[in-house]
Design a protein around this motif. Structure first.
Motif, PDB file in Angstrom:
ATOM      1  N   HIS A 134      17.505  29.168  50.702  1.00  0.00           N
ATOM      2  CA  HIS A 134      17.650  28.111  49.685  1.00  0.00           C
ATOM      3  C   HIS A 134      19.036  28.287  49.062  1.00  0.00           C
ATOM      4  N   TRP A 135      20.062  28.331  49.932  1.00  0.00           N
ATOM      5  CA  TRP A 135      21.481  28.151  49.588  1.00  0.00           C
ATOM      6  C   TRP A 135      22.264  29.383  49.137  1.00  0.00           C
ATOM      7  N   GLU A 182      16.902  21.805  52.802  1.00  0.00           N
ATOM      8  CA  GLU A 182      17.891  20.722  52.672  1.00  0.00           C
ATOM      9  C   GLU A 182      19.252  21.072  53.283  1.00  0.00           C
ATOM     10  N   THR A 185      22.090  18.826  52.181  1.00  0.00           N
ATOM     11  CA  THR A 185      22.689  19.018  50.855  1.00  0.00           C
ATOM     12  C   THR A 185      23.733  20.127  50.883  1.00  0.00           C
ATOM     13  N   VAL A 193      32.087  17.523  49.793  1.00  0.00           N
ATOM     14  CA  VAL A 193      32.677  17.148  48.503  1.00  0.00           C
ATOM     15  C   VAL A 193      32.971  18.356  47.617  1.00  0.00           C
ATOM     16  N   ASN A 329      11.557  16.754  51.450  1.00  0.00           N
ATOM     17  CA  ASN A 329      11.829  16.756  50.008  1.00  0.00           C
ATOM     18  C   ASN A 329      12.185  15.326  49.644  1.00  0.00           C
ATOM     19  N   TRP A 372      22.017  11.447  40.479  1.00  0.00           N
ATOM     20  CA  TRP A 372      21.741  11.019  41.851  1.00  0.00           C
ATOM     21  C   TRP A 372      20.314  10.515  42.041  1.00  0.00           C
ATOM     22  N   TRP A 450       8.272  19.895  42.408  1.00  0.00           N
ATOM     23  CA  TRP A 450       9.471  20.585  41.926  1.00  0.00           C
ATOM     24  C   TRP A 450       9.669  20.217  40.479  1.00  0.00           C
ATOM     25  N   PHE A 466      13.894  20.115  35.483  1.00  0.00           N
ATOM     26  CA  PHE A 466      12.916  19.562  36.425  1.00  0.00           C
ATOM     27  C   PHE A 466      11.518  20.158  36.226  1.00  0.00           C
TER      28      PHE A 466
HETATM   29  S1  NCW Z   1      20.390  19.487  43.813  1.00  0.00           S
HETATM   30  C1  NCW Z   1      19.162  18.920  44.724  1.00  0.00           C
HETATM   31  N1  NCW Z   1      17.897  19.370  44.489  1.00  0.00           N
HETATM   32  C2  NCW Z   1      17.379  19.822  43.261  1.00  0.00           C
HETATM   33  C3  NCW Z   1      17.375  21.332  43.300  1.00  0.00           C
HETATM   34  O1  NCW Z   1      16.885  21.889  42.142  1.00  0.00           O
HETATM   35  C4  NCW Z   1      16.615  21.901  44.477  1.00  0.00           C
HETATM   36  O2  NCW Z   1      16.950  23.241  44.673  1.00  0.00           O
HETATM   37  C5  NCW Z   1      16.952  21.117  45.724  1.00  0.00           C
HETATM   38  O3  NCW Z   1      16.111  21.491  46.791  1.00  0.00           O
HETATM   39  C6  NCW Z   1      16.048  19.232  43.289  1.00  0.00           C
HETATM   40  O4  NCW Z   1      15.790  19.225  44.726  1.00  0.00           O
HETATM   41  C7  NCW Z   1      16.930  19.619  45.432  1.00  0.00           C
HETATM   42  N2  NCW Z   1      19.356  18.024  45.664  1.00  0.00           N
HETATM   43  C8  NCW Z   1      20.600  17.487  46.016  1.00  0.00           C
HETATM   44  C9  NCW Z   1      21.026  16.410  45.153  1.00  0.00           C
HETATM   45  C10 NCW Z   1      22.293  15.790  45.567  1.00  0.00           C
HETATM   46  C11 NCW Z   1      23.337  15.948  44.529  1.00  0.00           C
HETATM   47  C12 NCW Z   1      24.417  14.959  44.735  1.00  0.00           C
HETATM   48  C13 NCW Z   1      25.680  15.408  44.045  1.00  0.00           C
HETATM   49  C14 NCW Z   1      26.842  14.539  44.446  1.00  0.00           C
HETATM   50  C15 NCW Z   1      28.159  15.233  44.279  1.00  0.00           C
END
Ligand code: NCW
Length: 499
Positions: A134-135, A182, A185, A193, A329, A372, A450, A466
């Motif tokens: 998870h990143w 994700e 993402t 970006v 998700n 977003w 979530w 959240f």
């Molecule tokens: S940031 C994101 N999320 C949130 C995060 O808390 C979680 O860890 C992720 O799995 C909620 O769910 C996912 N998703 C990506 C959002 C896109 C952001 C766009 C930014 C544009 C520059």
């Protein structure tokens, strides 16, 4: 109270359709909740570095303490017990168990921590559903042979070592594994970006971008990163199946973020086509390699100049069929508009633009606190139907769905607890999911909200919440269940016990 009665009455007619073994849960991720960033031998990850670059995180906040879940998880288990939540999706911090990412340097204290955590969950009657990535990639890989992180194909083998260690150490108790969260993402925001770690991007794509990762190329890197993450998934699944699955009896897959889309101009056939292309650029980018061993035609035909890597015979075979379930998700959907202009970066390669507003200026749904996220529950049912059709009716888990309420983060605690916006969001999405099972016969097997707790929301820091539990960052991280937590509890208990 009235709201709750309405909810219970509305679900009554659906209740009997959900299978008795339907999984209800909530979700978190290690970096967002654990804190304890330098405790007991944890090594640095790319987010530890990224968050310390001034201006990258709102108010320059960090996740060094976060929710201190590392020390306080017993309290959070009690919250789940109070609410009757019997499944928790959580992630393992790679560098807590492999501080440098090197398999020859195992941090026993990290293994012990997760052993204690999984044991505590299981004794409380809560099943752990574990995300491997998870990143929070080891920082040690950031300069690995002078290439950054997922750009380096060798990370595939490092991930496999890490996954193998997790299966071996925890697989007697963990029966559901999610390799990746994700990919789109972290590939696009991290390398397109530059808004997430490791913060790479081409200077021309975003005027505020000064690449933390020391360079970048938004037209190629997200595709390379995603390719390596996909192969890592395939290899980890192969390892699980060859060495552990038979004896441990668990299941494995990944989770993919995707909305559905709505034509920007309903009377333009090109905008209808753009809907298909946009879902191919989100779900199918990762779904097709798992199901068919190749990228979707919608991508291969549009991404020019050899920028989309391809699978060879062996990587294709590795990926094909590499799932026991498909993960989704779902948060939001957008209007899409065909532009016809070929791009040289991921954002434009599909030749469409996305917007929360359509051609008539109508908003697809109310804005959340996250910029977003617009609320569009119907998109959940649409994307579920799309997954069923494209992948021949797989088992599907919704591994994330939830919302940040507009203005919530600036409210005092007593007002933030009354989160009607989130109650409506969750209820409306659960009802779409129930319709999807009942009317569309989609095999949705579980739903994870979530998030269990307010937490460190990446580049938004603590300024977007959240959680169904309020975490007071000004008062010793005290936890208080929000109205949405009680509502979710009633909803799932009713659906579980209904005739
Ligand atoms: S940031 C994101 N999320 C949130 C995060 O808390 C979680 O860890 C992720 O799995 C909620 O769910 C996912 N998703 C990506 C959002 C896109 C952001 C766009 C930014 C544009 C520059």
């Amino acid at each position: 109270m009235i709201k709750e009665l309405v909810i219970l009455l509305s679900v009554a007619c659906y209740a009997s359709v959900l299978p008795k073994d339907f999984t209800w849960g909530s979700a978190t991720a290690a970096f967002q909740v654990e804190g304890a960033w330098n405790i007991s031998g944890r090594g640095p990850c790319i987010w530890d570095y990224f968050q310390n670059c001034p201006g990258r995180i709102a108010l320059n906040q960090t996740a060094e303490v976060a929710d201190d879940f590392y020390h306080r998880y017993s309290q959070d288990i009690q919250i789940m017990q109070t609410l009757g939540i019997k499944n928790l999706r959580l992630s393992i911090s790679w560098t807590r168990i492999l501080p440098t990412g090197d398999i020859n340097n195992i941090n026993q204290a990290g293994i012990d921590f997760y052993n204690q955590l999984f044991n505590a969950l299981i004794s409380a009657g809560i099943q752990p559903w574990v995300t491997l990535f998870h990143w929070d990639l080891p920082q040690a890989y950031n300069n690995f042979t002078n290439q950054s992180t997922w750009l380096n194909p060798d990370v595939v083998h490092k991930f496999n070592d890490y996954a193998d260690l997790c299966f071996k150490s925890f697989g007697d108790r963990v029966k559901h594994w999610i390799t990746m969260n994700e990919i789109q993402t972290f590939a696009w925001i991290g390398y397109g970006v530059g808004g997430h770690a490791p913060g790479r991007c081409s200077p021309d794509i975003n005027s505020w971008c000064q690449s933390v990762g020391g360079g970048g190329n938004s037209s190629t890197e997200p595709y390379i990163v995603a390719h390596h993450a996909l192969i890592s998934h395939g290899l980890a699944v192969q390892t699980y199946r060859n060495k552990y699955q038979k004896t441990q009896g668990g299941k494995i897959g990944m989770t993919i973020n995707s909305g559905y889309a709505v034509p920007w101009n309903v009377s333009d056939p090109e905008d209808h086509k753009a809907v298909d292309v946009s879902v191919a650029f989100s779900y199918a980018w990762f779904g097709d390699p798992q199901a068919f061993g190749q990228y979707p035609e919608e991508m291969t035909s549009r991404i020019t100049g050899g920028r989309l890597p391809s699978f060879n015979a062996s990587t294709s075979a590795l990926l094909k069929g590499s799932y026991d379930f498909m993960g989704l998700n779902y948060y939001t959907s957008q209007y899409v508009h065909y532009t016809g202009i070929p791009g040289t970066d991921f954002g434009n390669d599909g030749r469409f633009t996305s917007s929360p507003y359509n051609a008539s200026g109508n908003l697809i749904g109310p804005f959340a606190e996250s910029t977003w996220l617009n609320v569009y529950p119907k998109g959940l049912r649409d994307v579920l139907k799309w997954i069923k059709k494209r992948y021949n009716d797989p088992d599907i888990y919704i591994f994330e769905n939830g919302v940040s309420c507009p203005g919530e983060s600036s409210l005092p605690e007593n007002l933030a607890l009354n989160d009607t916006f989130r109650m409506n969001y969750v209820f409306d999405h659960v009802m779409e999911m129930v319709d999807s099972v009942l009317d569309d016969h989609v095999k949705v097997k579980g739903y994870f909200l979530w998030s269990l707790l307010d937490n460190f929301e990446w580049a938004d820091g603590y300024n977007v919440r959240f959680g169904i539990t309020y975490v007071n960052y000004n008062n010793n991280l005290t936890r208080t269940i929000k109205d949405s937590g009680y509502m979710y509890s009633n909803l799932i208990q009713y659906l579980r016990t209904a005739p």
